[in-house]
Design a protein around this motif. Structure first.
Motif, PDB file in Angstrom:
ATOM      1  N   VAL A 159       0.860  -1.185   0.000  1.00 32.33           N
ATOM      2  CA  VAL A 159       0.000   0.000   0.000  1.00 32.33           C
ATOM      3  C   VAL A 159       0.893   1.230   0.000  1.00 32.33           C
ATOM      4  N   VAL A 160       0.674   2.137  -0.959  1.00 41.03           N
ATOM      5  CA  VAL A 160       1.520   3.314  -1.123  1.00 41.03           C
ATOM      6  C   VAL A 160       0.726   4.576  -0.811  1.00 41.03           C
ATOM      7  N   SER A 161       1.339   5.495  -0.096  1.00 44.57           N
ATOM      8  CA  SER A 161       0.694   6.757   0.244  1.00 44.57           C
ATOM      9  C   SER A 161       0.676   7.699  -0.957  1.00 44.57           C
ATOM     10  N   ARG A 162      -0.430   8.405  -1.109  1.00 48.49           N
ATOM     11  CA  ARG A 162      -0.533   9.420  -2.164  1.00 48.49           C
ATOM     12  C   ARG A 162      -0.457  10.831  -1.584  1.00 48.49           C
ATOM     13  N   ASN A 163      -0.139  10.932  -0.304  1.00 44.85           N
ATOM     14  CA  ASN A 163      -0.064  12.228   0.369  1.00 44.85           C
ATOM     15  C   ASN A 163       1.333  12.820   0.206  1.00 44.85           C
ATOM     16  N   PRO A 164       1.470  14.016  -0.371  1.00 42.40           N
ATOM     17  CA  PRO A 164       2.802  14.584  -0.609  1.00 42.40           C
ATOM     18  C   PRO A 164       3.530  15.015   0.659  1.00 42.40           C
ATOM     19  N   LEU A 165       2.788  15.213   1.763  1.00 41.95           N
ATOM     20  CA  LEU A 165       3.405  15.682   3.004  1.00 41.95           C
ATOM     21  C   LEU A 165       3.788  14.546   3.945  1.00 41.95           C
ATOM     22  N   PHE A 166       3.215  13.390   3.732  1.00 41.13           N
ATOM     23  CA  PHE A 166       3.400  12.282   4.666  1.00 41.13           C
ATOM     24  C   PHE A 166       4.861  11.841   4.823  1.00 41.13           C
ATOM     25  N   PRO A 167       5.654  11.775   3.741  1.00 41.37           N
ATOM     26  CA  PRO A 167       7.055  11.327   3.918  1.00 41.37           C
ATOM     27  C   PRO A 167       7.881  12.223   4.822  1.00 41.37           C
ATOM     28  N   ASP A 168       7.477  13.496   4.973  1.00 35.32           N
ATOM     29  CA  ASP A 168       8.243  14.407   5.827  1.00 35.32           C
ATOM     30  C   ASP A 168       8.087  14.082   7.304  1.00 35.32           C
ATOM     31  N   LEU A 169       7.040  13.347   7.647  1.00 33.89           N
ATOM     32  CA  LEU A 169       6.788  13.040   9.050  1.00 33.89           C
ATOM     33  C   LEU A 169       7.826  12.073   9.604  1.00 33.89           C
ATOM     34  N   GLY A 170       8.083  10.996   8.897  1.00 35.20           N
ATOM     35  CA  GLY A 170       9.054  10.013   9.359  1.00 35.20           C
ATOM     36  C   GLY A 170      10.435  10.182   8.756  1.00 35.20           C
ATOM     37  N   GLY A 171      10.511  10.952   7.676  1.00 33.61           N
ATOM     38  CA  GLY A 171      11.801  11.130   7.024  1.00 33.61           C
ATOM     39  C   GLY A 171      12.428  12.480   7.258  1.00 33.61           C
ATOM     40  N   GLY A 172      11.713  13.356   7.974  1.00 38.47           N
ATOM     41  CA  GLY A 172      12.222  14.705   8.201  1.00 38.47           C
ATOM     42  C   GLY A 172      13.153  14.802   9.396  1.00 38.47           C
ATOM     43  N   TYR A 173      13.684  16.018   9.582  1.00 38.89           N
ATOM     44  CA  TYR A 173      14.624  16.297  10.676  1.00 38.89           C
ATOM     45  C   TYR A 173      14.152  17.526  11.440  1.00 38.89           C
ATOM     46  N   TRP A 174      14.499  17.571  12.706  1.00 41.12           N
ATOM     47  CA  TRP A 174      14.303  18.769  13.509  1.00 41.12           C
ATOM     48  C   TRP A 174      15.549  18.976  14.361  1.00 41.12           C
ATOM     49  N   LEU A 175      16.180  20.135  14.190  1.00 41.88           N
ATOM     50  CA  LEU A 175      17.450  20.444  14.855  1.00 41.88           C
ATOM     51  C   LEU A 175      18.522  19.419  14.503  1.00 41.88           C
ATOM     52  N   GLY A 176      18.449  18.912  13.274  1.00 45.57           N
ATOM     53  CA  GLY A 176      19.448  17.964  12.803  1.00 45.57           C
ATOM     54  C   GLY A 176      19.250  16.540  13.250  1.00 45.57           C
ATOM     55  N   VAL A 177      18.166  16.283  13.980  1.00 44.13           N
ATOM     56  CA  VAL A 177      17.883  14.944  14.485  1.00 44.13           C
ATOM     57  C   VAL A 177      16.624  14.423  13.805  1.00 44.13           C
ATOM     58  N   PRO A 178      16.627  13.167  13.322  1.00 49.66           N
ATOM     59  CA  PRO A 178      15.427  12.613  12.683  1.00 49.66           C
ATOM     60  C   PRO A 178      14.215  12.675  13.599  1.00 49.66           C
ATOM     61  N   ILE A 179      13.064  12.979  13.028  1.00 44.01           N
ATOM     62  CA  ILE A 179      11.830  13.088  13.808  1.00 44.01           C
ATOM     63  C   ILE A 179      11.493  11.799  14.560  1.00 44.01           C
ATOM     64  N   PRO A 180      11.689  10.598  13.960  1.00 42.46           N
ATOM     65  CA  PRO A 180      11.417   9.373  14.736  1.00 42.46           C
ATOM     66  C   PRO A 180      12.252   9.274  16.011  1.00 42.46           C
ATOM     67  N   VAL A 181      13.461   9.800  15.983  1.00 42.56           N
ATOM     68  CA  VAL A 181      14.310   9.770  17.175  1.00 42.56           C
ATOM     69  C   VAL A 181      13.728  10.675  18.255  1.00 42.56           C
ATOM     70  N   TRP A 182      13.244  11.859  17.837  1.00 44.39           N
ATOM     71  CA  TRP A 182      12.582  12.750  18.794  1.00 44.39           C
ATOM     72  C   TRP A 182      11.367  12.064  19.410  1.00 44.39           C
ATOM     73  N   ALA A 183      10.590  11.403  18.552  1.00 43.37           N
ATOM     74  CA  ALA A 183       9.395  10.696  19.045  1.00 43.37           C
ATOM     75  C   ALA A 183       9.782   9.633  20.065  1.00 43.37           C
ATOM     76  N   PHE A 184      10.863   8.916  19.797  1.00 49.12           N
ATOM     77  CA  PHE A 184      11.356   7.866  20.683  1.00 49.12           C
ATOM     78  C   PHE A 184      11.763   8.438  22.037  1.00 49.12           C
ATOM     79  N   LEU A 185      12.524   9.519  22.019  1.00 48.13           N
ATOM     80  CA  LEU A 185      13.022  10.105  23.259  1.00 48.13           C
ATOM     81  C   LEU A 185      11.905  10.753  24.079  1.00 48.13           C
TER      82      LEU A 185
END
Length: 328
Positions: A159-185
């Protein structure tokens, strides 16, 4: 032998006076040693890109491991988390693609993922508390059920997403740190507070230590156990969001495969007793990091991927043996 025992007792008393938890200190020392050994074994290990990739990979299973920590402390086990990732991911992307507005679609998708994950956790909890089925058997069954439903809903296709913004959620960075890492911490901080500074956390430890005594003490044992499985399901939902967003898709046949092994291994390595009653969120975080670094070093050193399961299994055995020796 007497001198060794005296030195060990003296070290333990010093640790206690400093306010340190030996169950966390031991995995932490192992992590430091592993970091030093890895940096010496491969010149690429300390590369910023490599460390970022390690942290990102650790976050997916680490988020799930935090939820599994609650279940294990309560005296249970959850083998269904890997299959649950696949099913939640499928439901998430279906909901995401059903909404046309990109921002609203992400909001709806997140709510569906967290809600469905929590709901599946409730289902597991009800099987254990109301159905009187051992947690091992109940989640072994739902492991098969969740995977089967995910395959049926997608006809075993991706199943593939057709949302253009969705990849930025798990593939983006904040302050140089991946967003999933922030979520984890951030999740780790919240889970630590919940476990050690709330009534639910105290009751969970009491139930895991001795459910019958906890029941005589007025603790609602069923509700506590049900709550632990619900938390684990919600954590799976968060992990599914980050994983499917990073890939911008979900494959029900292989998404989350063996995640249950990684999650349980991280919990055990972190010092949480498999018998229940005591554990640590930060120990689980350290355990997840140890597993991630081991996997990374095996890849950097060119070790066959078929041997990674052997290493993980060996690490689990060693961690359990260390716990057993510590309790003697």
């Amino acid at each position: 032998m007497t001198q060794v025992k005296q030195m060990t007792d003296r070290f333990s008393s010093t640790v206690n006076r400093l306010g340190l938890d030996l169950t966390i200190l031991a995995p932490l020392i192992a992590l430091v040693v592993l970091l030093i050994a890895s940096s010496l074994a491969s010149e690429y290990f300390l590369n910023t890109r490599n460390l970022t990739n390690v942290m990102r990979q650790v976050s997916y299973t680490g988020i799930i491991a935090i939820g599994v920590t609650f279940v294990i402390i309560g005296g249970g086990i959850d083998l269904s988390v890997g299959s649950m990732v696949a099913l939640v991911g499928v439901l998430l992307l279906y909901a995401l693609n059903a909404v046309t507005d990109p921002v609203m679609a992400i909001v709806v998708g997140i709510l569906v993922a967290l809600g469905s994950g929590a709901l599946f956790g409730v289902f597991n909890g009800l099987l254990v508390t109301r159905g009187k089925i051992t947690a091992f058997i109940a989640t072994l069954a739902t492991m098969s059920i969740f995977r089967s439903v995910a395959l049926y809903l997608t006809d075993a296709g991706e199943v593939v997403s057709r949302n253009p913004l969705f990849p930025d959620l798990g593939g983006g960075y904040w302050l140089g740190v991946p967003i999933p890492v922030w979520a984890f911490l951030i999740l780790a901080v919240g889970a630590h507070i919940l476990l050690f500074y709330t009534r639910f956390g105290r009751h969970l430890c009491a139930v895991g230590a001795n459910a019958q005594v906890a029941r005589y003490s007025g603790i609602r044992v069923r509700s506590v156990i049900l709550g632990s499985f619900t938390i684990a399901g919600a954590c799976v939902g968060l992990s599914a969001i980050m994983l499917s967003s990073r890939l911008n898709s979900i494959s029900p046949s292989d998404a989350g495969v063996l995640y249950e092994l990684d999650a349980i291994a991280a919990v055990v390595i972190g010092g949480t007793a498999l018998s229940g009653g005591k554990g640590s969120i930060w120990g689980t975080v350290i355990g997840a990091l140890i597993l991630g670094i081991i996997n990374n070093m095996l890849n950097l050193l060119g070790v066959s991927p078929y041997l990674q399961g052997l290493v993980k299994g060996s690490v689990i055995i060693i961690a359990v043996l260390v716990q057993y020796k510590r309790q003697q």
